[in-house]
Design an enzyme around this catalytic site. Sequence first.
Site, PDB file in Angstrom:
ATOM      1  N   HIS A 177      -3.446  -5.554   1.182  1.00  0.00           N
ATOM      2  CA  HIS A 177      -2.778  -5.777   2.467  1.00  0.00           C
ATOM      3  C   HIS A 177      -2.810  -7.257   2.867  1.00  0.00           C
ATOM      4  CE1 HIS A 177      -2.342  -1.611   4.055  1.00  0.00           C
ATOM      5  NE2 HIS A 177      -3.329  -1.353   3.237  1.00  0.00           N
ATOM      6  N   GLU A 210      -1.352  -8.706   5.252  1.00  0.00           N
ATOM      7  CA  GLU A 210      -1.370  -8.867   6.714  1.00  0.00           C
ATOM      8  C   GLU A 210      -2.770  -8.749   7.293  1.00  0.00           C
ATOM      9  OE1 GLU A 210      -0.471  -6.190   5.138  1.00  0.00           O
ATOM     10  OE2 GLU A 210      -0.940  -4.369   6.259  1.00  0.00           O
ATOM     11  N   CYS A 236       0.836  -1.205   0.000  1.00  0.00           N
ATOM     12  CA  CYS A 236       0.000   0.000   0.000  1.00  0.00           C
ATOM     13  C   CYS A 236       0.875   1.262   0.000  1.00  0.00           C
ATOM     14  CB  CYS A 236      -0.978  -0.049   1.178  1.00  0.00           C
ATOM     15  SG  CYS A 236      -2.365   1.085   1.013  1.00  0.00           S
TER      16      CYS A 236
END
Lengths: 80, 230
Positions: free
Chosen positions: B204, B206, B87
């Site tokens: 993302h 994560e 990002c």
Amino acid sequence: MKARIRVTLKPGVLDPQGKAIQNALGSLGFTGVNDVRQGKYIEVDLAEADEARVREQVERICKELLVNTVIENYAYELVG
Amino acid sequence: MHACVVVFPGSNCDRDVKVALEAVIRRPVRMVWHADPSLPADCDLIVLPGGFAYGDYLRCGAMAAHTPVMRDVVARAKRGTPVLGICNGFQVLTETGLLPGTLMRNASLRFVCRDVFLKVERSDTLFTNRYAKHEVIQIPIAHGDGNYFADEDTLDELEGDGRVVFRYVDATGNVNAAANPNGAQRNIAGICDKSRRVLGMMPHPERLFEPLLGGGDGRRLFEILLVSLQ
């Protein structure tokens, strides 16, 4: 010496913010707005007084930080 | 495997990615402050996290790209240390010139925060080599400036070199305008550099790291990295 720098999107690069402004102008009743392009205006005050050296410095400032040359053009004028 | 996460003023996914990485690699992940002159010597993976470094002033990633630690990140990347930019990290990588193009304001002008489907275009990078070729995975996005832009020549070169790693698709893997959340050219969600060791991606991983969060497709990226870099 002061540099007045204008950073604008290259022709052909989509400018969604400009489009939003154009739409807002339309909804405010402004007719005949063909297009809006949004850019940035940046003033840089430099200690250097020699015009040739100022130009060299401003070119580097633009290319190294102020402008993303992938999508933006720049132009500037010197005052003072 | 020793991983480092670079922290800029305004990063906000730095700790999320640290938690995700540590759960997979089972070693402490080191956080490196942007003003530090260099990364630890034994750094096998550099992660540039999501967030809003320097408040996105001037352009997303523009200030962060010129911080002291980024000089070392660029030098390490050129020597072959893998770099993952997520990002805002992707935006920083384009501003350093490690990756071509730029991330512009979303075409909708809206911040978009939701799960999207991605097609894994390249399953031969050290980040993706255990995803199946053209596998469709689900990873969240959360950005206002993810609209990938490069000129046609650069896009053709990226495609020709096989450096488009992820593309936004629908649930069945079709690349179309409806599946494009931000107006990105050619639905590009992630690209790598020529060495294939620097990856920038808007989604993302994560954030879909365990079933409790809604899925595990993101975790797999970190598991792949562990296997690749061990």
